[in-house]
Design an enzyme around this catalytic site. Structure first.
Site, PDB file in Angstrom:
ATOM      1  N   GLU A  98       0.835  -1.209   0.000  1.00 28.96           N
ATOM      2  CA  GLU A  98       0.000   0.000   0.000  1.00 28.96           C
ATOM      3  C   GLU A  98       0.864   1.250   0.000  1.00 28.96           C
ATOM      4  O   GLU A  98       1.988   1.233   0.503  1.00 28.96           O
ATOM      5  CB  GLU A  98      -0.860   0.013   1.279  1.00 28.96           C
ATOM      6  CG  GLU A  98      -2.279  -0.459   1.096  1.00 28.96           C
ATOM      7  CD  GLU A  98      -3.177   0.574   0.414  1.00 28.96           C
ATOM      8  OE1 GLU A  98      -2.680   1.459  -0.302  1.00 28.96           O
ATOM      9  OE2 GLU A  98      -4.390   0.471   0.623  1.00 28.96           O
ATOM     10  N   ASP A  99       0.306   2.338  -0.504  1.00 30.59           N
ATOM     11  CA  ASP A  99       1.018   3.610  -0.433  1.00 30.59           C
ATOM     12  C   ASP A  99       0.859   4.247   0.950  1.00 30.59           C
ATOM     13  O   ASP A  99       1.819   4.668   1.563  1.00 30.59           O
ATOM     14  CB  ASP A  99       0.548   4.577  -1.526  1.00 30.59           C
ATOM     15  CG  ASP A  99      -0.969   4.753  -1.583  1.00 30.59           C
ATOM     16  OD1 ASP A  99      -1.699   4.116  -0.786  1.00 30.59           O
ATOM     17  OD2 ASP A  99      -1.442   5.526  -2.433  1.00 30.59           O
ATOM     18  N   ASP A 102      -4.610   5.421   6.104  1.00 31.23           N
ATOM     19  CA  ASP A 102      -5.227   6.624   6.646  1.00 31.23           C
ATOM     20  C   ASP A 102      -6.311   6.180   7.634  1.00 31.23           C
ATOM     21  O   ASP A 102      -5.994   5.754   8.737  1.00 31.23           O
ATOM     22  CB  ASP A 102      -5.752   7.437   5.459  1.00 31.23           C
ATOM     23  CG  ASP A 102      -6.290   8.794   5.825  1.00 31.23           C
ATOM     24  OD1 ASP A 102      -5.695   9.452   6.685  1.00 31.23           O
ATOM     25  OD2 ASP A 102      -7.305   9.216   5.245  1.00 31.23           O
ATOM     26  N   PHE A 151      -1.964  15.966   4.071  1.00 32.49           N
ATOM     27  CA  PHE A 151      -2.267  15.316   2.790  1.00 32.49           C
ATOM     28  C   PHE A 151      -1.003  15.371   1.947  1.00 32.49           C
ATOM     29  O   PHE A 151      -0.491  16.445   1.644  1.00 32.49           O
ATOM     30  CB  PHE A 151      -3.440  15.994   2.071  1.00 32.49           C
ATOM     31  CG  PHE A 151      -3.916  15.160   0.914  1.00 32.49           C
ATOM     32  CD1 PHE A 151      -4.810  14.117   1.113  1.00 32.49           C
ATOM     33  CD2 PHE A 151      -3.435  15.389  -0.368  1.00 32.49           C
ATOM     34  CE1 PHE A 151      -5.217  13.318   0.056  1.00 32.49           C
ATOM     35  CE2 PHE A 151      -3.843  14.591  -1.434  1.00 32.49           C
ATOM     36  CZ  PHE A 151      -4.737  13.554  -1.215  1.00 32.49           C
ATOM     37  N   ARG A 164       1.726  12.351  -9.173  1.00 33.06           N
ATOM     38  CA  ARG A 164       2.237  11.003  -8.899  1.00 33.06           C
ATOM     39  C   ARG A 164       3.705  10.853  -9.286  1.00 33.06           C
ATOM     40  O   ARG A 164       4.427  10.063  -8.697  1.00 33.06           O
ATOM     41  CB  ARG A 164       1.436   9.952  -9.678  1.00 33.06           C
ATOM     42  CG  ARG A 164       0.010   9.772  -9.211  1.00 33.06           C
ATOM     43  CD  ARG A 164      -0.575   8.504  -9.837  1.00 33.06           C
ATOM     44  NE  ARG A 164      -2.021   8.470  -9.783  1.00 33.06           N
ATOM     45  CZ  ARG A 164      -2.741   8.088  -8.736  1.00 33.06           C
ATOM     46  NH1 ARG A 164      -2.137   7.715  -7.626  1.00 33.06           N
ATOM     47  NH2 ARG A 164      -4.067   8.077  -8.795  1.00 33.06           N
TER      48      ARG A 164
HETATM   49  P1  5GP Z   1      -8.124   4.952   4.014  1.00 30.68           P
HETATM   50  O1  5GP Z   1      -9.116   4.040   3.411  1.00 30.68           O
HETATM   51  O2  5GP Z   1      -7.095   4.300   4.897  1.00 30.68           O
HETATM   52  O3  5GP Z   1      -8.761   6.142   4.672  1.00 30.68           O
HETATM   53  O4  5GP Z   1      -7.373   5.644   2.841  1.00 30.68           O
HETATM   54  C1  5GP Z   1      -6.411   5.020   2.150  1.00 30.68           C
HETATM   55  C2  5GP Z   1      -6.317   5.609   0.770  1.00 30.68           C
HETATM   56  O5  5GP Z   1      -6.643   7.001   0.766  1.00 30.68           O
HETATM   57  C3  5GP Z   1      -4.906   5.523   0.305  1.00 30.68           C
HETATM   58  O6  5GP Z   1      -4.641   4.326  -0.349  1.00 30.68           O
HETATM   59  C4  5GP Z   1      -4.807   6.728  -0.610  1.00 30.68           C
HETATM   60  O7  5GP Z   1      -5.272   6.381  -1.881  1.00 30.68           O
HETATM   61  C5  5GP Z   1      -5.741   7.740  -0.010  1.00 30.68           C
HETATM   62  N1  5GP Z   1      -5.038   8.686   0.874  1.00 30.68           N
HETATM   63  C6  5GP Z   1      -5.103   8.773   2.210  1.00 30.68           C
HETATM   64  N2  5GP Z   1      -4.315   9.744   2.678  1.00 30.68           N
HETATM   65  C7  5GP Z   1      -3.725  10.287   1.598  1.00 30.68           C
HETATM   66  C8  5GP Z   1      -2.772  11.339   1.432  1.00 30.68           C
HETATM   67  O8  5GP Z   1      -2.272  11.994   2.362  1.00 30.68           O
HETATM   68  N3  5GP Z   1      -2.393  11.609   0.152  1.00 30.68           N
HETATM   69  C9  5GP Z   1      -2.885  10.922  -0.917  1.00 30.68           C
HETATM   70  N4  5GP Z   1      -2.449  11.281  -2.120  1.00 30.68           N
HETATM   71  N5  5GP Z   1      -3.777   9.920  -0.796  1.00 30.68           N
HETATM   72  C10 5GP Z   1      -4.184   9.615   0.452  1.00 30.68           C
HETATM   73 MG    MG Z   2      -4.238   4.283  -2.510  1.00 33.40          MG
END
Ligand code: 5GP
Ligand code: MG
Length: 177
Positions: A98-99, A102, A151, A164
Site C-alpha cells: 500500500e502507499d 489513513d 495530505f 504522482r
Molecule cells: P483509508 O481508506 O485508509 O482512509 O485511505 C487510504 C487511501 O486514501 C490511500 O490508499 C490513498 O489512496 C488515499 N489517501 C489517504 N491519505 C492520503 C494522502 O495523504 N495523500 C494521498 N495522495 N492519498 C491519500
Molecule cells: Mg491508494
C-alpha cells in the site's frame, strides 16, 4: 492547493527506507516458499517498483488490485474495489503493498477480500502510515514512515491524478496557508 516548498520525505530517506523494508520482508520470506506481492493501484506502483527490485525473495509474483476511496483530499468512506481477473492467491503467501494507511477503510476492504481467497498467509506493507487518522484498526507488519495528519503527494500519491510522478513526497497545503 500548493506543494510544500521542501519535500516532507526526500529521495535519500525514501531509498534508505525501501532498502530497510526489503531486508525485513526478505528475512521473513527468504525460505524459498515464494511470495505474491499484491500492489494496490494506483498509488503504490512506484513504491512497489522500487521495493521489488531490492527484494531478495524467490519465486516472487506480482499482482494488482485497484481501490478507490478518495475524492480530492477527502475520504468518501466507501471503498470501491476492482479485483483484476488473474488474482488467484489460494494457498499462496501474500503481501499487500500500500502507499498510505489513513482511516484504514481501504486496506481493511482489501485484506478482507483477499482473506476470502484463502491465502496461506496475508501480511501488509505500507510506505506511509497516518496513525492518528485511524478509524478501523489495521495491523501493518512493515511500515515505511509514520507521518502526521498531512495530505501528501508524490512518489505515486496523487491529488486528483496529479503529482504522482514527483520523485519525493510533498505536503499539499491550502493556498492561503
Ligand atoms: P483509508 O481508506 O485508509 O482512509 O485511505 C487510504 C487511501 O486514501 C490511500 O490508499 C490513498 O489512496 C488515499 N489517501 C489517504 N491519505 C492520503 C494522502 O495523504 N495523500 C494521498 N495522495 N492519498 C491519500
Ligand atoms: Mg491508494
Amino acid at each position: 492547493m500548493r506543494l510544500s516548498e521542501r519535500p516532507l520525505i526526500a529521495r535519500a530517506e525514501i531509498d534508505e527506507c525501501v532498502r530497510r523494508l526489503a531486508r525485513e520482508i526478505a528475512a521473513r520470506y527468504q525460505d524459498g516458499g515464494g511470495l505474491v506481492l499484491v500492489v494496490v493501484l494506483k498509488g503504490a506502483t512506484i513504491f512497489a517498483a522500487d521495493l521489488m527490485r531490492c527484494l531478495d525473495v524467490h519465486p516472487l509474483r506480482v499482482e494488482y488490485i485497484r481501490a478507490k476511496s478518495y475524492d480530492g483530499t477527502d475520504s468518501v468512506g466507501e471503498v470501491e474495489l476492482i479485483v483484476l481477473p488473474d488474482l488467484s492467491v489460494a494457498g499462496q503467501r501474500v503481501l499487500v503493498v500500500e502507499d498510505i494507511l489513513d482511516t484504514g477503510r481501504t486496506t481493511t476492504a482489501i485484506l478482507s477480500a483477499l482473506e476470502d481467497a484463502k491465502p496461506a498467509s496475508l501480511e501488509l506493507c505500507t510506505l506511509l502510515d497516518k496513525v492518528s487518522r485511524r478509524v478501523i484498526p489495521v495491523n501493518a507488519k512493515y511500515v515505511g514512515f509514520s507521518i502526521d495528519d498531512h495530505f501528501v503527494v508524490g512518489y505515486g500519491l496523487d491529488y486528483r491524478e496529479e503529482y504522482r510522478s514527483l520523485p519525493e513526497i510533498y505536503v499539499l497545503e491550502p493556498s492561503s496557508a
